[in-house]
Design an enzyme around this catalytic site. Structure first.
Site, PDB file in Angstrom:
ATOM      1  N   SER A   1      90.047  43.608  29.112  1.00  0.00           N
ATOM      2  CA  SER A   1      89.151  43.919  30.025  1.00  0.00           C
ATOM      3  C   SER A   1      88.081  43.861  29.516  1.00  0.00           C
ATOM      4  O   SER A   1      87.796  43.132  28.681  1.00  0.00           O
ATOM      5  CB  SER A   1      89.857  45.142  30.722  1.00  0.00           C
ATOM      6  OG  SER A   1      88.843  45.291  31.832  1.00  0.00           O
TER       7      SER A   1
ATOM      8  N   ARG B   1      87.207  56.452  41.073  1.00  0.00           N
ATOM      9  CA  ARG B   1      88.789  56.086  40.402  1.00  0.00           C
ATOM     10  C   ARG B   1      89.645  55.340  41.383  1.00  0.00           C
ATOM     11  O   ARG B   1      90.220  54.211  41.006  1.00  0.00           O
ATOM     12  CB  ARG B   1      89.317  57.391  39.840  1.00  0.00           C
ATOM     13  CG  ARG B   1      90.676  57.092  39.057  1.00  0.00           C
ATOM     14  CD  ARG B   1      90.625  56.142  38.215  1.00  0.00           C
ATOM     15  NE  ARG B   1      91.706  56.014  37.459  1.00  0.00           N
ATOM     16  CZ  ARG B   1      92.100  55.445  36.382  1.00  0.00           C
ATOM     17  NH1 ARG B   1      91.159  54.344  36.075  1.00  0.00           N
ATOM     18  NH2 ARG B   1      93.455  55.450  35.922  1.00  0.00           N
TER      19      ARG B   1
ATOM     20  N   ASP C   1      96.149  38.642  38.586  1.00  0.00           N
ATOM     21  CA  ASP C   1      94.816  39.397  38.011  1.00  0.00           C
ATOM     22  C   ASP C   1      93.758  38.783  39.133  1.00  0.00           C
ATOM     23  O   ASP C   1      93.197  37.580  38.349  1.00  0.00           O
ATOM     24  CB  ASP C   1      94.622  39.424  36.720  1.00  0.00           C
ATOM     25  CG  ASP C   1      93.472  40.295  36.365  1.00  0.00           C
ATOM     26  OD1 ASP C   1      92.697  40.730  37.228  1.00  0.00           O
ATOM     27  OD2 ASP C   1      93.339  40.454  34.888  1.00  0.00           O
TER      28      ASP C   1
ATOM     29  N   HIS D   1      95.540  43.451  37.200  1.00  0.00           N
ATOM     30  CA  HIS D   1      94.817  43.370  35.961  1.00  0.00           C
ATOM     31  C   HIS D   1      95.483  44.251  35.008  1.00  0.00           C
ATOM     32  O   HIS D   1      95.338  44.121  33.950  1.00  0.00           O
ATOM     33  CB  HIS D   1      93.474  43.808  36.331  1.00  0.00           C
ATOM     34  CG  HIS D   1      92.402  44.156  35.151  1.00  0.00           C
ATOM     35  ND1 HIS D   1      92.154  43.052  34.469  1.00  0.00           N
ATOM     36  CD2 HIS D   1      91.815  45.067  34.622  1.00  0.00           C
ATOM     37  CE1 HIS D   1      91.225  43.314  33.451  1.00  0.00           C
ATOM     38  NE2 HIS D   1      90.985  44.730  33.477  1.00  0.00           N
ATOM     39  N   ASP D   2      96.331  45.302  35.560  1.00  0.00           N
ATOM     40  CA  ASP D   2      96.777  46.328  34.599  1.00  0.00           C
ATOM     41  C   ASP D   2      98.058  45.688  33.848  1.00  0.00           C
ATOM     42  O   ASP D   2      98.551  46.434  33.198  1.00  0.00           O
ATOM     43  CB  ASP D   2      97.464  47.358  35.538  1.00  0.00           C
ATOM     44  CG  ASP D   2      96.704  48.606  35.376  1.00  0.00           C
ATOM     45  OD1 ASP D   2      95.383  48.469  34.893  1.00  0.00           O
ATOM     46  OD2 ASP D   2      96.945  49.726  36.280  1.00  0.00           O
TER      47      ASP D   2
END
Length: 410
Positions: free
Chosen positions: A189, A259, A357, A390-391
């Site tokens: 990232s 968040r 992602d 994405h994680d």
């Protein structure tokens, strides 16, 4: 605070074992004050600057086995092993963290599965270095640090920074420690953006880079999500124009929303459906509640928000996400052309992307690979088919490891 000089770094070794997690043992965070002001892209200078960092493994006599790992937006210098100073909440508080770590997550580094003996970044061979980025809130100078001109925390008086500024601060730190060349730079990232920036700014000082789930420029949708997150913070009355330190109030409500927004962008529709579906949290039927969670996914997001605000500074989120949105190699170095921006980049490159992602889609890595090939550069691209969005760069460690080990062994 410990401020090691050039000779001390050669003695920075960490105990090792062959356990699955925490295999670099317990690690102390180190601190160093940069001796000179840092010129920033915004036209200002910043001084003093304290940098927080950790190291894993043993530095070779020739100082040629250093791998710099760069963290993402919400990370810190603590990349592996167990810290002696755990935060109020772990940096490993993301998707499926409980399933991955059990009860061991508190104090464990954010990339522990990748750093250690026999792992992707093998500390039997390499000296792995991790620093908290400029503008951070975990030891490196940032908005919560004291402004020498006022004697109070900078708050929103902290200068606006870029990824290039973060990299220049890392370069200055490594210079003070006598490390002039890097065997590799890796990160996911925002960490991958730092690796790319290093290769462009300091191309003759970097042998290889490994940007993972990253890009040469965030897509407009990503810029938009970042803007929503920042607006959630600045719209919170407790933000107080950025000068909330010492007032007894902090923009935790806005930060929590930021968040939640950010965390959803890190996931995929498939992963959310698999983990939560439309299951209710507290009963077999809806309770006709307006403000309390009804669904498991709502409760999960609230938990993520509550944990995050305990360990992360809202102003750091503002500054770091702004730097991330500014990042654009083609605009910065190529007059709008990515191929031109990478013309002086000589580092071997391993790009890893993930099929699900949508925040940093594989197309961005494909554009990078094409531009590097246009410059006749050595580049390898792997797209891993995985469902977690994405994680994945934090979750799919086992599948990334052989790719990285093979690349570094070349």
């Amino acid at each position: 605070m410990n401020q090691p000089g050039r000779d001390m770094i050669a003695r920075m070794t960490t105990p090792t074992s062959r356990t699955i997690v925490g295999s670099v043992g317990t690690v102390d965070t180190q601190f160093l004050d940069l001796p000179k002001p840092l010129a920033l892209d915004c036209g200002r200078e910043l001084h003093p600057i304290r940098m927080a960092y950790e190291t894993y493994g043993t530095l070779s006599a020739a100082r040629d086995n250093v791998i710099l790992v760069c963290h993402a937006l919400s990370g810190d210098a603590h990349a592996a092993g167990f810290t002696t100073m755990p935060a109020a909440a772990s940096t490993r508080d993301g998707f499926r963290a409980e399933e991955r770590d059990g009860t061991m997550s508190r104090g464990l580094g954010w990339w522990d599965g990748m750093i250690g003996p026999g792992k992707a970044f093998d500390t039997d061979q390499f000296f792995v270095f991790s620093s908290n980025l400029l503008g951070g809130c975990r030891g490196t100078t940032g908005p919560s640090s004291t402004n020498p001109a006022t004697g109070r925390p900078y708050g929103s008086d902290f200068p606006v920074i870029t990824v290039a500024d973060m990299v220049r601060a890392q370069r200055a730190l490594l210079n003070e420690l006598g490390i002039t060349r890097l065997a590799a730079i890796a990160g996911g990232s925002l960490g991958g953006m730092q690796a790319l920036e290093w290769a462009v700014l300091y191309g003759d000082q970097v042998d290889a880079i490994i940007p993972i789930a990253s890009t040469h420029a965030l897509h407009p949708q990503g810029v938009a999500w970042n803007a929503i997150a920042r607006n959630a913070i600045t719209a919170d009355p407790a933000w107080q124009g950025g000068h909330y330190y010492g007032t007894g109030r902090a923009p935790t409500a806005g930060m929590g929303v930021a968040r939640m927004v950010g965390h959803v962008t890190y996931l995929s529709a498939m992963s959310l459906n698999q983990k939560f579906g439309r299951r209710l949290q507290f009963s077999d039927d809806i309770r006709y509640e307006l403000t309390e969670p009804e669904f498991e996914v709502e409760s999960y997001l609230r938990h993520q928000a509550d944990a995050f605000v305990k360990r992360f500074d809202a102003n750091t989120y503002l500054y770091t996400s702004r730097a991330l949105s500014y990042f654009d190699l083609a605009r910065q170095y190529g007059g709008g052309r990515l191929t031109h921006a990478l013309r002086n980049m000589s580092a071997r490159t391993l790009l890893i992307a993930f099929s699900s992602d949508w925040l940093y889609p594989p197309s961005g890595s494909e554009e990078l690979a094409d531009a590097l090939r246009d410059n006749a550069r050595d580049v390898t691209l792997h797209v891993i088919d995985a469902p977690y969005g994405h994680d994945c760069f934090l979750l799919e460690e086992a599948r990334q490891t052989p790719m990285i080990r093979t690349f570094l062994a070349r």
